[in-house]
Every structure is written in structure tokens, then in C-alpha cells.
Design an enzyme around this catalytic site. Structure first.
Site, PDB file in Angstrom:
ATOM      1  N   GLU A  59      30.383  25.224 -59.370  1.00 13.42           N
ATOM      2  CA  GLU A  59      31.004  25.708 -60.015  1.00 13.42           C
ATOM      3  C   GLU A  59      32.046  24.892 -60.927  1.00 13.42           C
ATOM      4  O   GLU A  59      32.568  25.029 -61.850  1.00 13.42           O
ATOM      5  CB  GLU A  59      31.658  27.201 -60.370  1.00 13.42           C
ATOM      6  CG  GLU A  59      30.472  27.977 -59.847  1.00 13.42           C
ATOM      7  CD  GLU A  59      30.402  28.531 -58.950  1.00 13.42           C
ATOM      8  OE1 GLU A  59      30.206  30.081 -58.421  1.00 13.42           O
ATOM      9  OE2 GLU A  59      30.418  27.636 -57.427  1.00 13.42           O
TER      10      GLU A  59
ATOM     11  N   CYS B 279      31.903  32.911 -55.661  1.00 17.91           N
ATOM     12  CA  CYS B 279      32.779  33.693 -54.402  1.00 17.91           C
ATOM     13  C   CYS B 279      33.935  34.310 -55.402  1.00 17.91           C
ATOM     14  O   CYS B 279      34.476  33.573 -56.436  1.00 17.91           O
ATOM     15  CB  CYS B 279      33.035  32.520 -54.023  1.00 17.91           C
ATOM     16  SG  CYS B 279      33.753  31.694 -54.390  1.00 17.91           S
TER      17      CYS B 279
ATOM     18  N   TRP C 146      -1.298  15.424 -28.926  1.00 17.02           N
ATOM     19  CA  TRP C 146      -1.563  15.771 -29.868  1.00 17.02           C
ATOM     20  C   TRP C 146      -2.273  16.063 -31.097  1.00 17.02           C
ATOM     21  O   TRP C 146      -3.682  15.662 -30.576  1.00 17.02           O
ATOM     22  CB  TRP C 146      -0.844  14.018 -30.378  1.00 17.02           C
ATOM     23  CG  TRP C 146       0.032  13.407 -29.973  1.00 17.02           C
ATOM     24  CD1 TRP C 146      -0.413  12.331 -29.350  1.00 17.02           C
ATOM     25  CD2 TRP C 146       1.458  13.828 -30.136  1.00 17.02           C
ATOM     26  NE1 TRP C 146       1.654  12.708 -28.924  1.00 17.02           N
ATOM     27  CE2 TRP C 146       2.228  13.144 -29.936  1.00 17.02           C
ATOM     28  CE3 TRP C 146       1.633  14.995 -31.086  1.00 17.02           C
ATOM     29  CZ2 TRP C 146       3.881  12.827 -29.285  1.00 17.02           C
ATOM     30  CZ3 TRP C 146       3.326  15.024 -31.505  1.00 17.02           C
ATOM     31  CH2 TRP C 146       4.226  14.377 -30.519  1.00 17.02           C
TER      32      TRP C 146
ATOM     33  N   ASP D 253       6.242  18.768 -21.373  1.00 18.45           N
ATOM     34  CA  ASP D 253       5.930  17.447 -23.159  1.00 18.45           C
ATOM     35  C   ASP D 253       7.278  16.582 -23.049  1.00 18.45           C
ATOM     36  O   ASP D 253       7.591  15.740 -24.142  1.00 18.45           O
ATOM     37  CB  ASP D 253       5.777  18.538 -24.143  1.00 18.45           C
ATOM     38  CG  ASP D 253       4.650  18.804 -24.591  1.00 18.45           C
ATOM     39  OD1 ASP D 253       3.865  18.239 -24.024  1.00 18.45           O
ATOM     40  OD2 ASP D 253       4.271  19.767 -25.434  1.00 18.45           O
TER      41      ASP D 253
ATOM     42  N   LEU E 184      13.740  16.746 -28.755  1.00 15.76           N
ATOM     43  CA  LEU E 184      13.486  17.883 -30.240  1.00 15.76           C
ATOM     44  C   LEU E 184      14.889  17.257 -31.596  1.00 15.76           C
ATOM     45  O   LEU E 184      15.441  18.456 -32.088  1.00 15.76           O
ATOM     46  CB  LEU E 184      14.504  18.954 -29.442  1.00 15.76           C
ATOM     47  CG  LEU E 184      12.800  19.905 -28.656  1.00 15.76           C
ATOM     48  CD1 LEU E 184      13.453  21.243 -28.177  1.00 15.76           C
ATOM     49  CD2 LEU E 184      12.226  20.326 -29.618  1.00 15.76           C
TER      50      LEU E 184
ATOM     51  N   ARG F 106      13.844  11.702 -35.295  1.00 16.15           N
ATOM     52  CA  ARG F 106      13.408  10.899 -35.276  1.00 16.15           C
ATOM     53  C   ARG F 106      12.926   9.516 -36.874  1.00 16.15           C
ATOM     54  O   ARG F 106      13.112   8.903 -36.984  1.00 16.15           O
ATOM     55  CB  ARG F 106      12.536  10.272 -34.391  1.00 16.15           C
ATOM     56  CG  ARG F 106      12.751  10.609 -32.800  1.00 16.15           C
ATOM     57  CD  ARG F 106      12.337  10.223 -31.595  1.00 16.15           C
ATOM     58  NE  ARG F 106      10.552  11.079 -31.572  1.00 16.15           N
ATOM     59  CZ  ARG F 106      10.419  12.400 -31.263  1.00 16.15           C
ATOM     60  NH1 ARG F 106      11.078  12.732 -30.894  1.00 16.15           N
ATOM     61  NH2 ARG F 106       8.893  12.466 -31.495  1.00 16.15           N
TER      62      ARG F 106
END
Length: 351
Positions: free
Chosen positions: A57, A82, A182, A212, A216, A219
Site C-alpha cells: 500500500e 495491517c 533418476w 542419495d 538439497l 542449483r
């Protein structure tokens, strides 16, 4: 446009489109878009970029070249303005001071420090306030924010890939070495990295971490890495896994403290404590509003059995294993699908 309702819907759609530009960047604040209209023409707009910076706003009001028009304008906001002092002053006060005569709100902010008080202040100042325009879309926009404040937990997304014959993985006991299996293409994996950039935390179990060795991280897309979580009750994982390389923060949920060299913050899961409860409580206490669970079949199935999920994203690849680790089962039908090269993404909601 035939009537005012159509106009309100049209400009609120613009608010939603603007708000989405802050996706993955506004945490812990909600995504909000604002549009100011005079004589059916947009004269100002804005969206919330980042917590601590100006709200939508404020940006919209400041973008109006001729402030005198504000007294004859309508402001559209995807979320109730708010009414409390946080890192920035209350937006409801600003709109009242600018004497904007009409305010159209997408949905009410159920956060306890707002919860209708912004609307009350605007009406008390003499403004006409219209609520509930594209309400479901506006709530969907901030599904993470609303889940966090209403259910006292992060918004939980389950993600996995399975073969067309229903397997998550091959039988790792039958092959030498640990490596990812995969099922999807690079295109689908890039989409997963986009998802990671939008969420605040990501979780795997000890079996996935060991087999694996995932990083995480984000990339194949731009954006912030999510907070990495791994559940390893016995603290048996080796120190040299990618999760413990210190590239970005990792939380290790465990019941066993050991003298190891893992670069991770330990969160102790007390004996008898349900691990998923410990994870959810810790994330809530850290103001983490969203979590992707990328664990193996056991961890994913546990979240499903407990009903602790809001959304599931399941890739089904055009490949068959014949045998192996069976994929988790959802007791609902997908709400949508999308083709990704040699796989189909199915989208589920726990509603």
C-alpha cells in the site's frame, strides 16, 4: 466492463499478479499487491518485496504522480491492510490519512495482530470498504502464511517421483554403491529447484541422506537455499555427507548426541516424542512457514498417515522398475496435472 463487481474483480486480479512477484522473498510476511485506480485507470501500484521494507500500500501510494487524486480514488489490496506497528507503520492509518474514499480488500488477514482491525479503522475513518473480492484466490496466494497462523505449523508439501508401475526406487540391496535413481528428466528436476527457492525448509530422512547424498540446495534456479533438515534418530549418518558440508545451514534432528564432525545444528528429539511433531514444533518456533518433504517412502508415508500435509507433487515417469521400493499411496484424486518431458506431474491437495 459492465458493472462495479467486474471492475473490482479485474483490478484485484492485477493485485494478485503483482503480489506473486514477491514469492519466496517476503517471508515471514505475506505476499501483498496493491493497485490504486482513478476513473477506471490505474494511477499507482506496488507489491511487498521483503520483510522490513515498505508494504504494498505504501509503495502504491508513493507511486501516484498526482497525490490530489487519492481523495477520489479506489485502492485495491489483496490482503487486509495491517493495523499494527511492526517494522513499518500501519497501512490502515496511512490510507485513512490520505483520505482514500474506497478500499477493496481481497481477504481478511487472520493474523492475530490484524484480524479485521485494519478494516474497522478504515470504516471508522469514513472509507467505504468492500471485502471478499477474489477471496479464495487471495487466500491461496498466502496459503503458507494462513496455514502457519491458523494451524500453528508450516505449510507442508510432499514431493516424490515414481515409476509408471508404482515404484519410488530400485532395490538398493541388489546393487553396489549408493547413487540416486533418476526417474524424471532434467527439466522436471529444474522445476524442483524452483520449488526449493520458494519454500523455507526441506526435509529428508536418514535413508535418503545416506543412499542419495543430496545437497538439497537450489542449483538449477536462482534464489535462496531452503533450510536443510535431516531426521536421524540414532545419529548414524557419516560426517562427510553433502548435508553436513557447511555450504548452508542444516538442522539434524536426533536422539543421540555424539562427538562427531558434522557441520549442523542439533535438535534433540526426546525419547517417546513423535519425530514429526518435534520437527513441526521446531519450525513453528523459528517462524518457518513452509516445508518440502523429499524423504523416502517411509518418511513420506508417515506424514500421509498422520494427515500432516497440505499439498503433494508427484512425478510419474515413463519408466518401469518391475520391483523395488513401493511409492507412497494417497487416498485422494489429483486436482491437476502437467506434462514434463517423459513424466507427468500430478498435483494433490489435502482438503
Amino acid at each position: 466492463m459492465e458493472n462495479q463487481q467486474e471492475l473490482d474483480s479485474f483490478f484485484m486480479k492485477r493485485c494478485i499478479d503483482l503480489a506473486l512477484q514477491g514469492e519466496g522473498k517476503s517471508y515471514p510476511n505475506p505476499m501483498v499487491g496493491a493497485v490504486i485506480v482513478h476513473n477506471n485507470k490505474i494511477i499507482g501500484e506496488g507489491f511487498h518485496h521483503k520483510a522490513g521494507e515498505a508494504h504494498a500500500e505504501v509503495i502504491a501510494v508513493n507511486s501516484v504522480k498526482d497525490p490530489r487524486l487519492l481523495k477520489e480514488a479506489t485502492i485495491y489490496v489483496s490482503l487486509e491492510p495491517c493495523s499494527h506497528h511492526g517494522k513499518t507503520p500501519p497501512c490502515s492509518t496511512l490510507l485513512s490519512e490520505e483520505k482514500i474514499p474506497r478500499v477493496v480488500v481481497g481477504c481478511v488477514d487472520t493474523f492475530s495482530q490484524v484480524a479485521g482491525r485494519g478494516i474497522e479503522q478504515l470504516r471508522a475513518s469514513g472509507a467505504e470498504v468492500v471485502c471478499g473480492v477474489r477471496e479464495q484466490e487471495c487466500r491461496e496466494l498466502n496459503k503458507r502464511f494462513f496455514t502457519f497462523h491458523e494451524k500453528k505449523r508450516p505449510y507442508i508439501i510432499l514431493k516424490w517421483a515414481e515409476t509408471r508401475d508404482g515404484f519410488l526406487d530400485i532395490d538398493r540391496q541388489a546393487v553396489k554403491g549408493n547413487r540416486p535413481t533418476w526417474i524424471t528428466s532434467q527439466y522436471a528436476r529444474r522445476a524442483v529447484h524452483l520449488w526449493r527457492s520458494r519454500e523455507q525448509a526441506i526435509l529428508v530422512g536418514s535413508v535418503t541422506a545416506l543412499k542419495d547424498n543430496p545437497g538439497l540446495k537450489v542449483r538449477d534456479w536462482s534464489g535462496a537455499h531452503p533450510l536443510r533438515l535431516v531426521l536421524d534418530r540414532g545419529n548414524t549418518l557419516p560426517d562427510d555427507l553433502a548435508l553436513f558440508n557447511g555450504d548452508c545451514p542444516t538442522l539434524l534432528f536426533t536422539s543421540a548426541l555424539k562427538d562427531d564432525k558434522k557441520i549442523a545444528e542439533r535438535v534433540i528429539v526426546k525419547p517417546g516424542k513423535e519425530p514429526t511433531d518435534a520437527i513441526i514444533e521446531e519450525l513453528y518456533n523459528r517462524d518457518i512457514q513452509s516445508l518440502i518433504v523429499e524423504g523416502g517412502a517411509g518418511l513420506l508415508s508417515h506424514f500421509i498417515q498422520r494427515g500432516l500435509w497440505d499439498e503433494a507433487r508427484v512425478f510419474v515417469g515413463d519408466i518401469a522398475f518391475g520391483k523395488g521400493v513401493e511409492a507412497p499411496k494417497l487416498r485422494c484424486l489429483p486436482r491437476g496435472s502437467k506434462q514434463f518431458d517423459n513424466s507427468i506431474l500430478y498435483l494433490y491437495r489435502n482438503i
